[in-house]
Design a protein around this motif. Structure first.
Motif, PDB file in Angstrom:
ATOM      1  N   VAL A 139       0.687  -0.887  -0.162  1.00  0.00           N
ATOM      2  CA  VAL A 139       0.032   0.279   0.461  1.00  0.00           C
ATOM      3  C   VAL A 139       0.818   1.639   0.169  1.00  0.00           C
ATOM      4  N   ARG A 140       0.543   2.315  -1.081  1.00  0.00           N
ATOM      5  CA  ARG A 140       0.881   3.956  -1.079  1.00  0.00           C
ATOM      6  C   ARG A 140       1.186   4.146   0.538  1.00  0.00           C
ATOM      7  N   GLU A 141       2.463   5.063   0.753  1.00  0.00           N
ATOM      8  CA  GLU A 141       2.422   5.537   2.436  1.00  0.00           C
ATOM      9  C   GLU A 141       1.369   6.580   2.426  1.00  0.00           C
ATOM     10  N   ASP A 142       1.098   7.672   1.518  1.00  0.00           N
ATOM     11  CA  ASP A 142      -0.078   8.530   1.094  1.00  0.00           C
ATOM     12  C   ASP A 142      -1.441   8.009   1.587  1.00  0.00           C
ATOM     13  N   VAL A 143      -1.916   6.655   1.248  1.00  0.00           N
ATOM     14  CA  VAL A 143      -2.533   6.342   1.623  1.00  0.00           C
ATOM     15  C   VAL A 143      -3.162   5.680   3.315  1.00  0.00           C
ATOM     16  N   VAL A 144      -2.211   5.201   3.446  1.00  0.00           N
ATOM     17  CA  VAL A 144      -1.333   4.985   5.515  1.00  0.00           C
ATOM     18  C   VAL A 144      -1.628   5.627   5.630  1.00  0.00           C
ATOM     19  N   ARG A 145      -1.724   7.055   6.002  1.00  0.00           N
ATOM     20  CA  ARG A 145      -1.053   8.123   6.489  1.00  0.00           C
ATOM     21  C   ARG A 145      -2.321   9.092   6.176  1.00  0.00           C
ATOM     22  N   GLU A 146      -3.224   9.156   5.211  1.00  0.00           N
ATOM     23  CA  GLU A 146      -4.487   9.883   5.007  1.00  0.00           C
ATOM     24  C   GLU A 146      -5.802   9.191   6.593  1.00  0.00           C
ATOM     25  N   LEU A 147      -5.452   7.396   5.828  1.00  0.00           N
ATOM     26  CA  LEU A 147      -6.359   6.592   7.028  1.00  0.00           C
ATOM     27  C   LEU A 147      -6.099   6.880   8.459  1.00  0.00           C
ATOM     28  N   ALA A 148      -4.607   7.047   8.707  1.00  0.00           N
ATOM     29  CA  ALA A 148      -4.384   6.872  10.407  1.00  0.00           C
ATOM     30  C   ALA A 148      -5.487   8.531  10.474  1.00  0.00           C
ATOM     31  N   GLN A 149      -4.449   9.385  10.000  1.00  0.00           N
ATOM     32  CA  GLN A 149      -5.610  11.028  10.507  1.00  0.00           C
ATOM     33  C   GLN A 149      -6.759  10.833   9.893  1.00  0.00           C
ATOM     34  N   GLN A 150      -7.797  10.224   9.394  1.00  0.00           N
ATOM     35  CA  GLN A 150      -9.468  10.083   9.691  1.00  0.00           C
ATOM     36  C   GLN A 150      -9.602   8.343  11.043  1.00  0.00           C
ATOM     37  N   GLY A 151      -8.533   7.880  11.946  1.00  0.00           N
ATOM     38  CA  GLY A 151      -8.812   7.697  12.779  1.00  0.00           C
ATOM     39  C   GLY A 151      -9.562   6.408  12.402  1.00  0.00           C
ATOM     40  N   VAL A 152      -9.206   5.775  10.292  1.00  0.00           N
ATOM     41  CA  VAL A 152      -9.480   4.463  10.269  1.00  0.00           C
ATOM     42  C   VAL A 152      -8.321   3.818  10.329  1.00  0.00           C
ATOM     43  N   THR A 153      -8.738   2.433  11.206  1.00  0.00           N
ATOM     44  CA  THR A 153      -7.832   1.239  11.234  1.00  0.00           C
ATOM     45  C   THR A 153      -8.258   0.046  10.369  1.00  0.00           C
ATOM     46  N   MET A 154      -6.356   0.062   9.252  1.00  0.00           N
ATOM     47  CA  MET A 154      -5.976  -1.498   8.196  1.00  0.00           C
ATOM     48  C   MET A 154      -6.152  -2.175   9.331  1.00  0.00           C
ATOM     49  N   PRO A 155      -6.175  -2.951   8.690  1.00  0.00           N
ATOM     50  CA  PRO A 155      -7.032  -4.610   8.612  1.00  0.00           C
ATOM     51  C   PRO A 155      -5.493  -5.018   9.045  1.00  0.00           C
ATOM     52  N   ARG A 156      -4.880  -5.865  10.527  1.00  0.00           N
ATOM     53  CA  ARG A 156      -3.153  -5.873  10.623  1.00  0.00           C
ATOM     54  C   ARG A 156      -2.609  -6.327   9.694  1.00  0.00           C
ATOM     55  N   LYS A 157      -1.368  -5.830   9.793  1.00  0.00           N
ATOM     56  CA  LYS A 157      -0.294  -6.447   8.762  1.00  0.00           C
ATOM     57  C   LYS A 157      -0.528  -6.473   7.848  1.00  0.00           C
ATOM     58  N   SER A 158      -1.043  -4.626   7.188  1.00  0.00           N
ATOM     59  CA  SER A 158      -1.016  -4.926   6.013  1.00  0.00           C
ATOM     60  C   SER A 158      -0.042  -3.981   5.573  1.00  0.00           C
ATOM     61  N   THR A 159       0.631  -3.695   6.067  1.00  0.00           N
ATOM     62  CA  THR A 159       1.553  -2.759   5.182  1.00  0.00           C
ATOM     63  C   THR A 159       3.100  -3.540   5.688  1.00  0.00           C
ATOM     64  N   SER A 160       4.550  -3.508   5.801  1.00  0.00           N
ATOM     65  CA  SER A 160       6.427  -3.383   6.077  1.00  0.00           C
ATOM     66  C   SER A 160       6.544  -1.853   5.666  1.00  0.00           C
ATOM     67  N   PHE A 161       6.551  -0.926   6.436  1.00  0.00           N
ATOM     68  CA  PHE A 161       7.778  -0.644   6.735  1.00  0.00           C
ATOM     69  C   PHE A 161       8.620  -0.281   6.478  1.00  0.00           C
ATOM     70  N   GLY A 162       9.923   0.645   5.692  1.00  0.00           N
ATOM     71  CA  GLY A 162      11.803  -0.210   5.832  1.00  0.00           C
ATOM     72  C   GLY A 162      12.619   1.132   5.290  1.00  0.00           C
ATOM     73  N   PRO A 163      13.623   1.004   5.579  1.00  0.00           N
ATOM     74  CA  PRO A 163      13.975  -0.049   6.364  1.00  0.00           C
ATOM     75  C   PRO A 163      13.988  -0.109   7.795  1.00  0.00           C
ATOM     76  N   LYS A 164      14.045  -1.056   8.566  1.00  0.00           N
ATOM     77  CA  LYS A 164      13.821  -1.230   9.618  1.00  0.00           C
ATOM     78  C   LYS A 164      15.099  -0.846  10.737  1.00  0.00           C
ATOM     79  N   PRO A 165      14.758  -0.650  11.960  1.00  0.00           N
ATOM     80  CA  PRO A 165      16.076  -0.435  12.998  1.00  0.00           C
ATOM     81  C   PRO A 165      16.622  -1.596  12.774  1.00  0.00           C
TER      82      PRO A 165
END
Length: 441
Positions: free
Chosen positions: A403-429
Motif C-alpha cells: 500500500v502507498r504511504e500516502d494512503v496509510v497516512r490519510e486513513l490514519a488521520q481519519q482514525g481508520v484502522t487498517m487490517p493488521r499486518k497490512s504494510t511493512s515500512f523500512g528499512p527497519k532499525p
C-alpha cells in the motif's frame, strides 16, 4: 504535518501534550571489545525473524546476539521472559552491555546503495490515539501484546525501537538540521550487517541542539510505521503504573519522511492448513484465476501489473498471488456481489478497497473460512520465505502488493484502522545497537 494537540487534555504530570516530545536517555549498548562484532549481535525486529531457521542462524552468529533477549527460548512463556531478564542482568554485570555516561538522543543512519535513511532514537512520551499525536494505522493481536508486555515487565527495558515517521519541511531545518550536522562528526559506532546495510550511530547531548530538536518535534505528529504491537504494549504498561515515571515513555526511531522517504513493502500471509488446490477450488465464481508462467520474479511482476496505481475500482479490482504447490496463480477481479456482501459499508472507500480488507473480509472469513489465529495464519515479510514455507508444509502463501504511504497516512488521520499486518515500512532499525533500560531512567 503539524498538530497542536487537543486543548482539553493534559499529561499525567500536568503538562500539555503538545506534539512529539522526544527525551534523551542513557543508551545501553554493546561493548565492541566484549563481542565478536557489532553486526553479529544485531537482529531484525522480533516479528521479522523467520522461525525456526532465522532464529537458529542468529543464535549461532554470536553468543551475545540480541535475539536471546527479544526471542528467548524456554518451555513456557513465563520461563522465556524470566530467562531474558536474567540474561540482560548478566550481560550488564559482565560489561557486555554498558550504559552511556550521560543521557542523549541518538542519530541513527542506515545506508544500502542509493537508499539512505536517517532519524532520531529517543524516549518518546506516550499518548493515546485520540490525542492525534501518534497515529496507529493497524489493529493488534492481543496475545502478542500480552507476550511483549510480559517481556518488558520482566526485563524493565525497551529492547528495540519502534519505527515512526513524520513529515518535516523537506529541507534541513529543526531536528533534521541537527541530524545532518551530526553525521559530519565521528560516530559512536559503525558496522555493516549481512544484509548489506551499513549502520552508524551518534549521540546528541548538547543542550542547544536538544532544544532545537524539541522545538521542532513539538509541532509534529507521527505515523507508526512499524511496531504497533510494541506501541500498544507501551500504552498498556503505562496504564499499569499509576505514578509518572519511565513507563510514560517508549523507545522509538523518528524519521522525517519528507527528507528520507521510507520504503513500503507488503506483509504476506501463510495459510498453514489450507492447501492451494482447496483454495483455488473455493474461488469458483468469486475471483478470476490465472495460472502464471515462470518463477517468483515473473509472478511478482504480474501482481504489480494487476495492482497498478489507483484505487481497486480504478484498476479493475484487487489482486493476489497464491503459491505453495510449485506454481503461481494470479487471482483478481473479485465478484462485486461478493464484495458488497462481505465488506463493511461504513468505512471510507480507501479502506473498503484495500487488498488487505478484501483478503480478510471476503476471502478469509467467507470464501475460505479460515480462522484468524496463529495456528491458521502466519504473517511473513519475506516473499521467498512465505513461498518456501507453504511448499514445505502444504499450505497456501498469499502474496500481496504494498500500500502507498500516502494512503496509510490519510486513513490514519481519519482514525481508520487498517487490517493488521497490512504494510511493512523500512528499512527497519537493527535491533541491538541501542537499548533503553527503564531502571537507568
Amino acid at each position: 504535518m503539524t498538530t497542536s494537540g487537543p486543548a482539553s487534555t493534559r499529561n499525567r504530570d500536568g503538562s500539555h501534550p503538545g506534539g512529539l516530545r522526544l527525551s534523551p536517555f542513557r543508551g545501553l549498548r554493546y561493548d565492541p571489545e566484549r563481542v565478536g562484532s557489532l553486526a553479529a549481535v544485531t537482529s531484525p525486529p522480533y516479528d521479522v525473524v523467520v522461525r525456526p531457521e532465522g532464529l537458529r542462524h542468529l543464535e549461532t552468529a554470536d553468543p551475545y546476539n540480541i535475539v536471546r533477549l527479544i526471542l528467548p527460548q524456554a518451555p513456557t512463556p513465563a520461563a522465556r521472559h524470566r530467562q531474558a531478564a536474567e540474561t540482560l542482568r548478566r550481560w550488564q554485570a559482565q560489561g557486555v552491555l554498558a550504559a552511556d555516561p550521560e543521557p542523549a538522543l541518538y542519530v541513527y543512519e542506515q545506508r544500502s546503495g542509493d537508499l539512505l535513511q536517517r532519524g532520531l532514537i529517543g524516549a518518546l512520551r506516550l499518548s493515546p490515539a485520540e490525542d492525534g499525536i501518534v497515529l496507529p494505522h493497524e489493529g493488534v493481536m492481543p496475545d502478542i501484546v500480552e507476550d511483549r508486555a510480559a517481556l518488558m515487565r520482566e526485563t524493565a527495558a525497551n529492547l528495540e525501537p519502534l519505527l515512526l515517521s513524520y513529515r518535516g519541511e523537506g529541507t534541513a531545518v529543526g531536528a533534521t538540521a541537527v541530524i545532518e550536522r551530526t553525521v559530519g562528526r565521528p560516530p559512536l559506532l559503525a558496522t555493516t550487517t549481512e544484509d548489506g546495510f551499513s549502520h552508524r550511530l551518534w549521540a546528541v547531548t548538547d543542550p542547544a541542539e536538544l532544544a532545537e530538536i524539541d522545538a521542532d518535534l513539538a509541532q509534529r505528529q507521527a505515523l507508526i510505521a512499524d511496531g504497533h504491537h510494541r506501541w500498544a504494549t507501551y500504552l498498556r504498561l503505562r496504564a499499569e503504573h499509576a505514578r509518572p515515571g519511565p513507563w510514560d515513555h517508549g523507545l522509538v526511531l523518528l524519521v522525517d519522511t519528507a527528507r528520507y522517504p521510507l520504503r513500503v513493502r507488503a506483509i504476506h500471509r501463510l495459510l498453514r492448513q489450507l492447501p492451494v488446490a482447496d483454495a483455488l477450488s473455493a474461488l469458483e465464481g468469486s475471483f478470476r484465476v490465472r495460472d502464471l508462467e515462470g518463477g517468483l520474479p515473473q509472478a511478482l511482476d504480474a501482481l504489480a501489473s494487476a495492482s497498478a496505481t489507483g484505487t481497486a475500482s480504478e484498476r479493475g479490482g484487487n489482486a493476489f498471488i497464491l503459491a505453495g504447490d510449485g506454481a503461481f496463480h494470479l487471482i483478481d477481479r473479485p465478484d462485486p456481489e461478493l464484495l458488497a456482501r462481505t465488506i463493511p459499508s461504513g468505512p471510507p472507500e480507501a479502506w473498503r478497497t484495500l487488498d488487505a480488507t478484501v483478503l480478510h473480509s471476503a476471502l478469509l472469513e467467507h470464501v475460505w473460512q479460515v480462522s484468524d489465529g496463529p495456528e491458521h495464519i502466519g504473517y511473513i515479510h519475506d516473499v521467498t520465505a512465505a513461498v518456501e514455507h507453504a511448499e514445505r508444509h502444504g499450505g497456501t502463501a498469499v502474496l500481496m502488493h504494498p500500500v502507498r504511504e500516502d494512503v496509510v497516512r490519510e486513513l490514519a488521520q481519519q482514525g481508520v484502522t487498517m487490517p493488521r499486518k497490512s504494510t511493512s515500512f523500512g528499512p527497519k532499525p537493527a535491533t541491538g545497537l541501542v537499548l533503553r533500560s527503564l531502571e537507568l531512567d
